[in-house]
Design an enzyme around this catalytic site. Structure first.
Site, PDB file in Angstrom:
ATOM      1  N   THR B  56     -28.913  23.850 -42.383  1.00  0.00           N
ATOM      2  CA  THR B  56     -29.696  22.460 -42.165  1.00  0.00           C
ATOM      3  C   THR B  56     -29.916  22.021 -43.758  1.00  0.00           C
ATOM      4  O   THR B  56     -29.881  22.706 -44.829  1.00  0.00           O
ATOM      5  CB  THR B  56     -31.261  22.674 -41.678  1.00  0.00           C
ATOM      6  OG1 THR B  56     -31.885  21.241 -41.556  1.00  0.00           O
ATOM      7  CG2 THR B  56     -31.931  23.792 -42.327  1.00  0.00           C
ATOM      8  N   GLU B  57     -29.738  20.493 -43.856  1.00  0.00           N
ATOM      9  CA  GLU B  57     -29.571  20.163 -44.926  1.00  0.00           C
ATOM     10  C   GLU B  57     -30.579  20.239 -46.246  1.00  0.00           C
ATOM     11  O   GLU B  57     -30.014  20.333 -47.234  1.00  0.00           O
ATOM     12  CB  GLU B  57     -29.256  18.496 -45.084  1.00  0.00           C
ATOM     13  CG  GLU B  57     -28.277  17.905 -44.265  1.00  0.00           C
ATOM     14  CD  GLU B  57     -28.450  17.743 -42.768  1.00  0.00           C
ATOM     15  OE1 GLU B  57     -28.821  18.748 -42.099  1.00  0.00           O
ATOM     16  OE2 GLU B  57     -28.483  16.575 -42.581  1.00  0.00           O
ATOM     17  N   ASN B  58     -31.756  20.354 -45.770  1.00  0.00           N
ATOM     18  CA  ASN B  58     -32.761  20.810 -46.778  1.00  0.00           C
ATOM     19  C   ASN B  58     -32.796  22.187 -47.431  1.00  0.00           C
ATOM     20  O   ASN B  58     -33.794  22.602 -47.895  1.00  0.00           O
ATOM     21  CB  ASN B  58     -34.135  20.569 -46.127  1.00  0.00           C
ATOM     22  CG  ASN B  58     -34.391  21.037 -44.911  1.00  0.00           C
ATOM     23  OD1 ASN B  58     -33.501  21.067 -44.105  1.00  0.00           O
ATOM     24  ND2 ASN B  58     -35.478  21.404 -44.817  1.00  0.00           N
TER      25      ASN B  58
END
Lengths: 236, 227
Positions: B56-58
């Site tokens: 997940t990008e975060n």
């Protein structure tokens, strides 16, 4: 002796000037340095350029800073929020400028700013409207865009643990932009849940080396933006 | 528009069934990013015996399912800003590293939602281009430019029946020539050098059903059509 502890959030941000560029950590509601942003609201600096992935949630933190009319421009990737209309209202009213940047390009521009790289080429955004006005060059047969580094006068970030030298550990996905913003700002202010004497943190596990940090504020029990928003909190 | 559908299309796939179909194609050991919304469902349908690692990008590799309400940690969220968990073997990292993972070609696959996909693989999924829209792009452009294989999971048409698979995107592009396969409620369609190619239909759905709801020429390359 190196001791970067500040007496309070207010003391740590007292010197922010009108017109300053301020990086604010956080992704969604995780990692928002709420106490530092509220101290900045109290301090009163205006005409700020804020670099932040999002544009605030609810009526606290960055959303409150915008609502108080202090932010002239946002540089970010996703200013829409399902729980706040503050940015939307200001944007539609023409009261705030937006520079929209793909999230990975935003992160790399900040990293580059901290690493002494003035600009770089990236494939992200090529052949899209976000390429408009940007220098293009082909590498390996693919178009790339020239993107410029981002630096700031200030960075406000949140950590789980710090020592007096400014060495930092983070909490889970609240880490997000903190480490790179700390590198890219002239003055980096950290709020940390624990602040201990040097030696308390294992050097092998430190995520942000203290050289990137200027001021450490001890906020032992920080507000979580998620909970403030859920309870409809309003600042000031 | 729904009431005008032929009987065969009443049995179009549910979101869960599309997700289950998309999950069949994910190889054991893959590192995968699932777009916000419908593609997130794919995580629930990974076939038994296959281990995939979700990014997940975060800043998390090894994302697990949503926690029970009493186990929510507000500092452990996904790119959709929803609470998640971290699986054994997970790792956290900052945003520049997270997008080095994305842009640097380290992820095997991403499956994204779409507003439109063109016959040459162009994807539009970030902006309606309307003047009153609040611009927001997130990590979509980074994902399509860096992940090795980009697939789309979407309904075949919009709610009013307009095809999402088109000759040329009318919405602003997320990336050019990036999508290789599309999973919809009617079919699985590949993007090939010769345009859209039907490789599979949902049970009871015919080639003509799909072609009539596709806004660009569609070739039938199903094994059954080649015999």
């Amino acid at each position: 002796m190196i001791d970067k502890r500040a007496a309070s959030a207010a003391a740590a941000v007292a010197a922010v000037d009108d017109g300053a560029t301020v990086m604010i950590g956080g992704f969604g509601e995780a990692g928002s340095p709420i106490e530092l942003v509220h101290a900045l609201i109290d301090q009163g600096a205006s005409e700020l350029t804020v670099i932040s992935n999002n544009a605030g949630n609810g009526q606290v933190g960055l959303a409150a800073l915008i609502r108080c009319g202090r932010v002239a421009k946002i540089i970010g990737s996703y200013p829409r929020s399902s729980n706040s209309t503050v940015f939307t209202d200001f944007y539609r009213a023409g009261r705030i400028e937006l520079e929209l940047v793909p999230q990975g390009t935003l992160a790399e521009r900040i990293r580059a700013g901290g690493a002494g790289i003035p600009a770089f080429y990236t494939p992200t955004g090529a052949a899209t409207e976000l390429a408009d006005g940007k220098e293009q060059r082909e590498f390996h047969g693919r178009p790339h865009l020239l993107e410029h580094a981002l630096t700031a006068d200030w960075a406000l970030i949140k950590a789980r643990a710090a020592d007096w030298h400014g060495n930092l550990l983070y909490s889970k996905t609240a880490r997000n932009f903190g480490p790179i913003m700390a590198m890219a700002a002239e003055t980096t202010v950290v709020q940390a849940s624990s602040v201990d004497a040097p030696g308390a943190l294992d050097p092998e596990t430190i995520v942000t080396p203290g050289i990137f940090v200027d001021r450490v504020v001890h906020v032992p029990d920080p507000a979580q933006e998620f909970e403030l928003v859920a309870h409809g909190a309003h600042y000031p | 528009m729904n009431e005008q559908l032929p009987a065969s299309l009443q049995a179009r796939l549910t979101r869960e069934q599309i997700a289950e179909r998309a999950a069949q194609d994910i190889a054991d050991g893959s590192y995968v990013n699932l777009g916000i919304g419908m593609p997130e469902l794919i995580a629930q349908f990974v076939p038994e015996g296959r281990e995939i690692v979700l990014h997940t990008e975060n800043g998390l590799l090894g994302m697990g399912p949503a926690p029970t309400p009493d186990a929510v940690d507000v500092e452990l969220i996904n790119a959709g800003k929803k609470p998640v968990t971290a699986n054994p073997g997970a790792s956290y990292f900052h945003h520049a590293d997270s997008f080095a993972i994305v842009r640097g070609g380290h992820l095997d696959l991403c499956v994204l939602g779409a507003m439109e996909v063109a016959a040459n693989g162009d994807l539009a999924n970030w902006s309606t281009g309307r003047d009153d829209a609040i611009p927001a792009v997130g990590g979509a452009m980074d994902l399509v430019s860096g992940v090795r294989t980009v697939r789309v999971m979407t309904t075949h048409c919009t709610r009013d029946g307009t095809p999402k698979l088109v000759e040329k995107c009318s919405y602003p592009l997320t990336g050019a020539e990036v999508v290789s396969r599309i999973y919809t409620d009617l079919a699985v369609v590949d993007v090939t050098p010769d345009g859209f190619a039907l490789i599979e239909t949902a049970p009871g759905v015919s080639f003509d059903d799909v072609a009539a709801r596709t806004g660009a020429p569609l070739r039938d390359v199903r094994e059954s059509s080649l015999t």
